[in-house]
Design a protein around this motif. Structure first.
Motif, PDB file in Angstrom:
ATOM      1  N   GLU A  37      44.212  32.517  28.712  1.00  0.00           N
ATOM      2  CA  GLU A  37      44.139  33.553  27.680  1.00  0.00           C
ATOM      3  C   GLU A  37      44.591  34.926  28.167  1.00  0.00           C
ATOM      4  OE1 GLU A  37      43.475  32.792  24.565  1.00  0.00           O
ATOM      5  OE2 GLU A  37      43.296  30.697  25.221  1.00  0.00           O
ATOM      6  N   ASN A  38      45.022  35.026  29.419  1.00  0.00           N
ATOM      7  CA  ASN A  38      45.432  36.330  29.943  1.00  0.00           C
ATOM      8  C   ASN A  38      46.496  37.038  29.108  1.00  0.00           C
ATOM      9  OD1 ASN A  38      43.734  36.845  32.050  1.00  0.00           O
ATOM     10  ND2 ASN A  38      45.220  36.499  33.671  1.00  0.00           N
ATOM     11  N   PRO A  39      47.567  36.352  28.696  1.00  0.00           N
ATOM     12  CA  PRO A  39      48.606  37.067  27.943  1.00  0.00           C
ATOM     13  C   PRO A  39      48.076  37.717  26.662  1.00  0.00           C
ATOM     14  CG  PRO A  39      49.442  34.965  28.720  1.00  0.00           C
ATOM     15  CD  PRO A  39      47.964  34.963  28.992  1.00  0.00           C
ATOM     16  N   GLN A  40      47.196  37.021  25.968  1.00  0.00           N
ATOM     17  CA  GLN A  40      46.679  37.557  24.722  1.00  0.00           C
ATOM     18  C   GLN A  40      45.585  38.604  24.950  1.00  0.00           C
ATOM     19  OE1 GLN A  40      46.825  34.155  25.327  1.00  0.00           O
ATOM     20  NE2 GLN A  40      48.741  33.851  24.206  1.00  0.00           N
ATOM     21  N   ARG A  41      44.730  38.369  25.933  1.00  0.00           N
ATOM     22  CA  ARG A  41      43.566  39.238  26.119  1.00  0.00           C
ATOM     23  C   ARG A  41      43.829  40.446  27.001  1.00  0.00           C
ATOM     24  NH1 ARG A  41      38.424  35.105  27.111  1.00  0.00           N
ATOM     25  NH2 ARG A  41      38.478  34.107  25.059  1.00  0.00           N
ATOM     26  N   HIS A  42      44.636  40.266  28.035  1.00  0.00           N
ATOM     27  CA  HIS A  42      44.765  41.321  29.043  1.00  0.00           C
ATOM     28  C   HIS A  42      46.212  41.738  29.328  1.00  0.00           C
ATOM     29  CE1 HIS A  42      40.538  40.591  29.800  1.00  0.00           C
ATOM     30  NE2 HIS A  42      40.786  39.320  30.066  1.00  0.00           N
ATOM     31  N   ASN A  43      47.152  41.152  28.607  1.00  0.00           N
ATOM     32  CA  ASN A  43      48.569  41.436  28.854  1.00  0.00           C
ATOM     33  C   ASN A  43      48.940  41.176  30.310  1.00  0.00           C
ATOM     34  OD1 ASN A  43      51.168  42.170  27.995  1.00  0.00           O
ATOM     35  ND2 ASN A  43      50.883  44.290  28.662  1.00  0.00           N
ATOM     36  N   LEU A  44      48.411  40.075  30.837  1.00  0.00           N
ATOM     37  CA  LEU A  44      48.701  39.642  32.202  1.00  0.00           C
ATOM     38  C   LEU A  44      49.204  38.204  32.167  1.00  0.00           C
ATOM     39  CD1 LEU A  44      45.541  41.001  34.095  1.00  0.00           C
ATOM     40  CD2 LEU A  44      47.897  41.833  34.349  1.00  0.00           C
ATOM     41  N   PRO A  45      49.918  37.773  33.207  1.00  0.00           N
ATOM     42  CA  PRO A  45      50.390  36.381  33.230  1.00  0.00           C
ATOM     43  C   PRO A  45      49.231  35.391  33.253  1.00  0.00           C
ATOM     44  CG  PRO A  45      51.550  37.719  34.864  1.00  0.00           C
ATOM     45  CD  PRO A  45      50.422  38.549  34.356  1.00  0.00           C
ATOM     46  N   ALA A  46      49.446  34.220  32.662  1.00  0.00           N
ATOM     47  CA  ALA A  46      48.439  33.167  32.702  1.00  0.00           C
ATOM     48  C   ALA A  46      48.282  32.603  34.109  1.00  0.00           C
ATOM     49  CB  ALA A  46      48.805  32.056  31.724  1.00  0.00           C
ATOM     50  N   ILE A  47      49.373  32.647  34.891  1.00  0.00           N
ATOM     51  CA  ILE A  47      49.374  32.116  36.253  1.00  0.00           C
ATOM     52  C   ILE A  47      49.641  33.260  37.228  1.00  0.00           C
ATOM     53  CG2 ILE A  47      50.444  30.490  37.848  1.00  0.00           C
ATOM     54  CD1 ILE A  47      51.378  28.892  35.419  1.00  0.00           C
ATOM     55  N   GLN A  48      48.746  33.462  38.182  1.00  0.00           N
ATOM     56  CA  GLN A  48      48.927  34.479  39.213  1.00  0.00           C
ATOM     57  C   GLN A  48      48.536  33.883  40.558  1.00  0.00           C
ATOM     58  OE1 GLN A  48      47.563  38.646  37.808  1.00  0.00           O
ATOM     59  NE2 GLN A  48      46.240  37.219  36.698  1.00  0.00           N
ATOM     60  N   GLY A  49      49.103  34.412  41.620  1.00  0.00           N
ATOM     61  CA  GLY A  49      48.703  33.905  42.922  1.00  0.00           C
ATOM     62  C   GLY A  49      49.574  34.409  44.043  1.00  0.00           C
ATOM     63  N   SER A  50      49.230  33.974  45.222  1.00  0.00           N
ATOM     64  CA  SER A  50      49.978  34.315  46.428  1.00  0.00           C
ATOM     65  C   SER A  50      50.174  33.059  47.263  1.00  0.00           C
ATOM     66  CB  SER A  50      49.242  35.373  47.256  1.00  0.00           C
ATOM     67  OG  SER A  50      49.113  36.573  46.528  1.00  0.00           O
ATOM     68  N   PHE A  51      51.254  33.053  48.007  1.00  0.00           N
ATOM     69  CA  PHE A  51      51.554  31.930  48.884  1.00  0.00           C
ATOM     70  C   PHE A  51      51.779  32.451  50.296  1.00  0.00           C
ATOM     71  CE2 PHE A  51      54.039  28.795  51.088  1.00  0.00           C
ATOM     72  CZ  PHE A  51      53.528  27.579  50.625  1.00  0.00           C
ATOM     73  N   ALA A  52      51.212  31.758  51.266  1.00  0.00           N
ATOM     74  CA  ALA A  52      51.406  32.099  52.679  1.00  0.00           C
ATOM     75  C   ALA A  52      52.163  30.965  53.358  1.00  0.00           C
ATOM     76  CB  ALA A  52      50.070  32.333  53.373  1.00  0.00           C
ATOM     77  N   LEU A  53      53.272  31.291  53.989  1.00  0.00           N
ATOM     78  CA  LEU A  53      54.077  30.319  54.736  1.00  0.00           C
ATOM     79  C   LEU A  53      53.906  30.582  56.226  1.00  0.00           C
ATOM     80  CD1 LEU A  53      56.265  28.030  54.268  1.00  0.00           C
ATOM     81  CD2 LEU A  53      57.958  29.805  54.792  1.00  0.00           C
TER      82      LEU A  53
END
Length: 329
Positions: A76-92
């Motif tokens: 619900e992020n896009p509708q509620r908070h104007n943020l992406p539904a998927i967020q994260g970080s990756f460490a290589l």
């Protein structure tokens, strides 16, 4: 020294055709046993309707990558908070020494690699002469699924879009038509679109089936990427019963994919009904589509080996291009 890559940095060096090839190689190496892949953890954040996933993996072969993704899913992020539904970080990490190589924004990488998995499935399971695509979902993942299908089947001439609200579906269809130059519309009657579709992609947060499996025409290919909970499903039992079922990884799907868990629990299919894993087909250990009339269903819950293979590609290209910021730790 390790580098930090923003979303814009990742976008600058990653494209869908190369992501499809990287994900295909990850699936192949998985089939050959050249990876380490524990089941991901999925911790619900119930009060906020979200979840936190941790996804580590090592991929051998020419990829030789080691990493972990921390990702949040908030539909619900896009509708509620104007943020992406998927967020994260990756460490290589350097698999030879364990030293940190890079940290990157993982939302864009995840969206592309998920689309790329669908592209690999279309490459091996869809008929070569397909012309019509029905896309359920008009959210964050939908453009990448569409792009991957068009990369592998450029003969697609008509795209239908179904979403929870017609206005949203129409806006998405207009944007995709402008972006990709393919006719994209919202069907007046969903059943008619299902019956006419050569490829169906489900990329939604639905918990109940989106269409009646009796509507499917012979020869259709279905890719399911939206549901990743054992009680949630986008396709019904009839669809699964009629289809050659291919998983990204059988173990993961049996733990997380309601599309398969629900009919298995109900005794509507046996586990042997799962034909195999996509990596087995990529590696040539099993044939993909063998009959123009067969119905195929690829179920993807997303695997960390996809992330590692694409992240390895991203970091190598970023270093070559001088993209990213050096981190001092």
């Amino acid at each position: 020294m390790p580098i930090w890559l923003t979303r814009e940095d990742v976008q600058a060096v990653l494209n869908m055709p190369d992501a499809i090839n990287a994900v295909a190689e990850a699936f192949r190496l998985l089939s050959l046993g050249q990876v380490e892949l524990p089941l991901r953890t999925n911790m619900p954040v119930t009060p906020h309707q979200g979840s936190l996933l941790t996804m580590p993996a090592y991929v051998g072969g020419d990829v030789d990558g080691l990493g972990v993704k921390l990702i949040t899913l908030y539909a619900e992020n896009p509708q509620r908070h104007n943020l992406p539904a998927i967020q994260g970080s990756f460490a290589l990490f350097d698999p030879r020494t364990g030293a940190l190589e890079a940290v990157m924004e993982a939302g864009y990488m995840t969206a592309v690699r998920t689309g790329a998995a669908g592209g690999v499935a279309v490459r091996h399971l869809a008929r070569p002469d397909v012309e019509t695509l029905l896309l359920f979902g008009a959210g964050a993942q939908a453009p990448y699924q569409l792009e991957a299908v068009l990369c592998e089947r450029p003969g697609i001439r008509q795209v239908w879009v179904v979403s929870r609200t017609r206005a949203h579906a129409e806006a998405f269809a207009r944007a995709m038509q402008e972006r990709f130059g393919v006719a994209a519309t919202v069907p007046a009657i969903v059943e008619e679109a299902v019956r006419a579709a050569d490829i169906i992609v489900t990329a939604t947060s639905a918990h109940e089936p989106l269409f009646d499996g009796r509507w499917l025409q012979p020869g259709v290919h279905i890719t399911g990427v939206g549901s990743h909970l054992p009680h949630a499903r986008e396709v019904d039992s009839v669809t699964v019963q009629r289809a050659k079922v291919v998983a990204d990884q059988t173990q993961a799907c049996l733990a997380e994919a309601g599309d398969l868990v629900v009919p298995l629990a109900a005794g509507e299919i046996e586990q042997e009904h799962i034909y195999g894993e996509l990596g087995e087909i990529v590696a040539g250990r099993k044939p993909g589509r063998v009959d123009p009339a067969e119905i195929t269903f690829f179920k993807s819950v997303g695997l960390a080996v996809q992330d590692v293979a694409v992240a390895r590609l991203i970091v190598d290209r970023a270093r070559d291009a001088g993209v990213g910021q050096t981190l001092t730790i």
